[in-house]
Design a protein around this motif. Structure first.
Motif, PDB file in Angstrom:
ATOM      1  N   ALA A   1     -97.852  -5.024  38.776  1.00 38.83           N
ATOM      2  CA  ALA A   1     -97.662  -6.358  38.230  1.00 38.83           C
ATOM      3  C   ALA A   1     -98.392  -6.547  36.905  1.00 38.83           C
ATOM      4  N   ASN A   2     -99.513  -5.850  36.716  1.00 38.68           N
ATOM      5  CA  ASN A   2    -100.306  -6.021  35.498  1.00 38.68           C
ATOM      6  C   ASN A   2    -100.875  -4.656  35.136  1.00 38.68           C
ATOM      7  N   VAL A   3    -100.200  -3.943  34.253  1.00 34.46           N
ATOM      8  CA  VAL A   3    -100.581  -2.547  34.064  1.00 34.46           C
ATOM      9  C   VAL A   3    -100.422  -2.113  32.614  1.00 34.46           C
ATOM     10  N   ASP A   4    -101.396  -1.342  32.153  1.00 39.37           N
ATOM     11  CA  ASP A   4    -101.276  -0.600  30.913  1.00 39.37           C
ATOM     12  C   ASP A   4    -100.911   0.826  31.324  1.00 39.37           C
TER      13      ASP A   4
ATOM     14  N   VAL B   1    -105.846  -3.969  38.378  1.00 42.07           N
ATOM     15  CA  VAL B   1    -104.658  -3.341  37.808  1.00 42.07           C
ATOM     16  C   VAL B   1    -103.374  -4.047  38.235  1.00 42.07           C
ATOM     17  N   ASP B   2    -103.363  -4.716  39.393  1.00 47.12           N
ATOM     18  CA  ASP B   2    -102.154  -5.384  39.878  1.00 47.12           C
ATOM     19  C   ASP B   2    -102.326  -6.899  39.889  1.00 47.12           C
ATOM     20  N   LYS B   3    -103.217  -7.403  39.034  1.00 44.62           N
ATOM     21  CA  LYS B   3    -103.527  -8.836  39.000  1.00 44.62           C
ATOM     22  C   LYS B   3    -103.225  -9.389  37.607  1.00 44.62           C
ATOM     23  N   PRO B   4    -102.054 -10.009  37.440  1.00 42.30           N
ATOM     24  CA  PRO B   4    -101.707 -10.578  36.133  1.00 42.30           C
ATOM     25  C   PRO B   4    -102.613 -11.757  35.783  1.00 42.30           C
ATOM     26  N   ASP B   5    -102.646 -12.114  34.516  1.00 40.93           N
ATOM     27  CA  ASP B   5    -103.369 -13.310  34.092  1.00 40.93           C
ATOM     28  C   ASP B   5    -102.777 -14.534  34.786  1.00 40.93           C
ATOM     29  N   GLY B   6    -103.635 -15.472  35.154  1.00 41.44           N
ATOM     30  CA  GLY B   6    -103.174 -16.699  35.783  1.00 41.44           C
ATOM     31  C   GLY B   6    -102.910 -16.575  37.261  1.00 41.44           C
ATOM     32  N   VAL B   7    -103.361 -15.463  37.859  1.00 43.13           N
ATOM     33  CA  VAL B   7    -103.097 -15.198  39.268  1.00 43.13           C
ATOM     34  C   VAL B   7    -104.410 -14.893  39.980  1.00 43.13           C
ATOM     35  N   GLU B   8    -104.529 -15.367  41.218  1.00 42.16           N
ATOM     36  CA  GLU B   8    -105.666 -15.032  42.066  1.00 42.16           C
ATOM     37  C   GLU B   8    -105.160 -14.334  43.322  1.00 42.16           C
ATOM     38  N   LEU B   9    -105.994 -13.462  43.877  1.00 39.00           N
ATOM     39  CA  LEU B   9    -105.614 -12.695  45.058  1.00 39.00           C
ATOM     40  C   LEU B   9    -106.361 -13.188  46.288  1.00 39.00           C
ATOM     41  N   THR B  10    -105.670 -13.172  47.423  1.00 44.13           N
ATOM     42  CA  THR B  10    -106.289 -13.566  48.678  1.00 44.13           C
ATOM     43  C   THR B  10    -107.218 -12.464  49.190  1.00 44.13           C
ATOM     44  N   SER B  11    -107.866 -12.748  50.298  1.00 41.00           N
ATOM     45  CA  SER B  11    -108.606 -11.711  51.012  1.00 41.00           C
ATOM     46  C   SER B  11    -107.634 -10.600  51.404  1.00 41.00           C
TER      47      SER B  11
END
Length: 267
Positions: free
Chosen positions: A40-43, A242-252
């Motif tokens: 989702a969010n990768v170089d 690496v898989d966390k785009p800007d504007g997004v938060e991840l759960t537990s």
């Protein structure tokens, strides 16, 4: 091509799979071409350098399957549970580990950072499911103890009169973790986990089938409120975001799995 069609190809024609995860250097065969699902969010250049591999990135399962069958890639980097699921249904596949130390990814749900109330509710439900054994029971039923000739069942989402509805994107690109059955119905572990979360947070869950490569866009555009999976590498090689785009938060995290390779057996 619709994911319903992809699922039919996957299960009926026994065409291999996907990948989303990351991992370490394949030092035994660095010249091999490896397939991965786009994160989702990768170089991609940084990931390739970290993995020391020749990587081809795919946006969905159908393209990944075609890449492996056509020889565009030699192997696919994926998860142990996914590899076991595929190999048990297709004798043409071979599964192998990586020569380096085991590499792991944790799985989370992704929520927009402007919806922190939902994030906190989901975290509370996931943490409670861990504490009371519910989550482990679902892992055992839908993943660990799944038989080779058994397909995970669809699970009905609870219908709570008057409750808010949360739209959750599922991809079908990580069976049996995230599975779309041949009839186009989301099933198995994803539906079981989300149904339980819905009951615990007192919200209706509406499942929305999306393409893996469109996960971030679906969430940030408001097409969905939650993405069923995003990964957090447990590795010193790949950044945790690496898989966390800007504007997004991840759960537990709700599940963790080891990374392996899968390919076609030699004739």
């Amino acid at each position: 091509m619709k994911l319903k069609t992809i699922a039919k190809m996957l299960l009926a024609a026994a065409i291999p799979l996907l990948l989303v995860g990351c991992g370490g250097e394949n030092s035994a065969a660095p010249e091999k071409k490896v397939g991965m699902l786009t994160l989702a969010n990768v170089d991609e250049k940084k990931v390739d350098a970290a993995l020391s591999q020749n990587t081809t990135y795919y946006d969905d399962l159908n393209a990944m399957a075609m890449g492996l069958n056509s020889g565009q890639v030699d192997e696919i980097r994926t998860y142990q549970s996914v590899a076991n699921y595929m190999a048990s249904r297709n004798s043409a596949l071979t599964v192998g580990g990586l020569p380096s130390a085991p590499l792991l990814d944790s799985f989370c749900c992704a929520v927009s950072d402007n919806n922190l109330a939902l994030l906190n509710e989901m975290n509370g439900a996931i943490d409670a499911m861990k504490a009371d054994g519910t989550l482990e029971n679902l892992v055992q039923k839908y993943i660990t103890n799944l038989q080779a000739n058994e397909e995970p069942a669809a699970v009905a989402m609870p219908e709570i009169p008057g409750a808010d509805t949360v739209k959750v994107g599922v991809t079908g690109d990580l069976p049996p973790l995230d599975l779309i059955r041949a009839d186009g119905t989301p099933a198995g572990f994803n539906t079981a986990v989300l149904a339980e979360i819905g009951k615990r947070i007192n919200k209706n869950i509406a499942l929305v089938v999306i393409n893996s490569g469109a996960r971030a866009a679906a969430l940030t555009s408001g097409q969905v409120d939650v993405i069923f999976w995003a990964i957090v590498p447990v590795s010193e090689i790949i950044p945790a975001n690496v898989d966390k785009p800007d504007g997004v938060e991840l759960t537990s995290p709700y599940y963790r799995d080891k990374i392996v390779h899968i390919g076609l057996k030699k004739n």
